[in-house]
Design a protein around this motif. Structure first.
Motif, PDB file in Angstrom:
ATOM      1  N   VAL A  13     -31.022  54.965  -6.961  1.00  0.00           N
ATOM      2  CA  VAL A  13     -29.698  55.574  -6.822  1.00  0.00           C
ATOM      3  C   VAL A  13     -29.392  55.831  -5.346  1.00  0.00           C
ATOM      4  O   VAL A  13     -28.273  55.586  -4.883  1.00  0.00           O
ATOM      5  N   GLY A  14     -30.385  56.309  -4.589  1.00  0.00           N
ATOM      6  CA  GLY A  14     -30.174  56.526  -3.164  1.00  0.00           C
ATOM      7  C   GLY A  14     -29.828  55.235  -2.440  1.00  0.00           C
ATOM      8  O   GLY A  14     -28.911  55.201  -1.599  1.00  0.00           O
ATOM      9  N   ASP A  15     -30.534  54.149  -2.743  1.00  0.00           N
ATOM     10  CA  ASP A  15     -30.220  52.846  -2.150  1.00  0.00           C
ATOM     11  C   ASP A  15     -28.774  52.460  -2.442  1.00  0.00           C
ATOM     12  O   ASP A  15     -28.064  51.919  -1.583  1.00  0.00           O
ATOM     13  N   HIS A  16     -28.342  52.708  -3.671  1.00  0.00           N
ATOM     14  CA  HIS A  16     -26.967  52.386  -4.079  1.00  0.00           C
ATOM     15  C   HIS A  16     -25.951  53.184  -3.251  1.00  0.00           C
ATOM     16  O   HIS A  16     -24.910  52.649  -2.857  1.00  0.00           O
ATOM     17  N   LEU A  17     -26.254  54.428  -2.980  1.00  0.00           N
ATOM     18  CA  LEU A  17     -25.294  55.284  -2.292  1.00  0.00           C
ATOM     19  C   LEU A  17     -25.175  54.972  -0.805  1.00  0.00           C
ATOM     20  O   LEU A  17     -24.095  55.111  -0.222  1.00  0.00           O
ATOM     21  N   VAL A  18     -26.269  54.567  -0.160  1.00  0.00           N
ATOM     22  CA  VAL A  18     -26.255  54.421   1.298  1.00  0.00           C
ATOM     23  C   VAL A  18     -25.978  52.994   1.766  1.00  0.00           C
ATOM     24  O   VAL A  18     -25.925  52.738   2.964  1.00  0.00           O
ATOM     25  N   ARG A  19     -25.784  52.069   0.844  1.00  0.00           N
ATOM     26  CA  ARG A  19     -25.500  50.694   1.267  1.00  0.00           C
ATOM     27  C   ARG A  19     -23.996  50.465   1.380  1.00  0.00           C
ATOM     28  O   ARG A  19     -23.194  51.102   0.687  1.00  0.00           O
ATOM     29  N   GLU A  20     -23.627  49.532   2.244  1.00  0.00           N
ATOM     30  CA  GLU A  20     -22.237  49.111   2.318  1.00  0.00           C
ATOM     31  C   GLU A  20     -21.861  48.388   1.034  1.00  0.00           C
ATOM     32  O   GLU A  20     -22.686  47.723   0.419  1.00  0.00           O
TER      33      GLU A  20
END
Length: 250
Positions: free
Chosen positions: A87-94
């Protein structure tokens, strides 16, 4: 919903397209307020009175939603460490050219610094899992399966890959974006979802793309869902063999 209310927890995660496991319940709606407002008490609604939020609610298709960083913290008791990383990866990616943002390029929903600030700014249930997940979040991962593959590689002792590396030829022409790449060893590893096998047009593009990548002297390996079972042991072993053959020494 009253003007002061906003979606939170799992409902906010759903509205923000966060990758969530199928085991979670969807028969209740989570709605939050800030003090001194009172949490709603309505059938089918789980009300939350939320103090110490990091950010202000945002609008998602005209719906008020708790800030992405606060939402991530609220998932602490519901997800395990790897799921929180995804979920964190999803939030911080363009945002790339997919889903509701088709043909657009939008900034990340929040930054790693935002997640850290939201986590440190208040007490959270599941804080231990959140603290363990935070340093493992990366901005370049574009799917939960890419996250799963990256975590398996690193935990098995392989070097950390470059995420979504842009491969270009000697004239600077774009060739491909590689999910997990090791430029020093000219090795690339990618996860293929079901759409790559069921869409003939996509499958044809994949074949041409792999040919273009290997022509530049790169090795290329693709993994499917069954390769990620049992801690992605098969994928890890194949990646290790490729890297050792290219000169990496454990």
């Amino acid at each position: 919903m009253a003007p002061a209310q906003f979606f939170s927890h799992l409902s906010a995660a759903h509205l923000l397209d966060a990758p969530l496991p199928a085991r979670l319940r969807w028969d209740e709606v989570h709605v939050g307020v800030r003090p001194p407002d009172r949490a709603p008490r309505v059938a089918g609604v789980v009300g939350h009175r939320l103090a110490g939020l990091f950010g202000d609610p945002i609008l998602v298709e005209r719906l008020a939603v708790v800030s992405p960083a606060d939402m991530w913290c609220q998932l602490g008791p519901s997800l395990n460490i790897d799921e929180l990383v995804a979920v964190g990866d999803h939030l911080v990616r363009e945002r790339g050219a997919s889903g509701r943002w088709l043909h657009q390029r939008l900034p990340a929903l929040c930054s790693l610094d935002d997640l850290a600030a939201a986590l440190s700014g208040s007490r959270h249930v599941g804080a231990g899992a959140l603290r363990a997940a935070l340093p493992q979040i990366r901005a370049g991962s574009e799917s939960p399966k890419e996250t799963e593959l990256r975590l398996a590689f690193v935990r098995a002792g392989l070097p950390e890959p470059v995420l979504n590396h842009e491969l270009r030829d000697r004239w600077g022409r774009f060739i491909a974006r590689l999910d997990l790449a090791y430029p020093a060893y000219r090795a690339a590893f990618e996860y293929d979802g079901r759409q790559h096998a069921t869409d003939p047009g996509q499958f044809a593009k994949d074949v041409d793309r792999i040919h273009a990548v290997t022509r530049l002297g790169w090795s290329h390996d693709r993994f499917l869902a069954h390769h990620l079972q049992a801690g992605a042991a098969v994928a890890v072993d194949r990646a290790r063999e490729r890297l050792i053959a290219a000169g990496w020494r454990p």
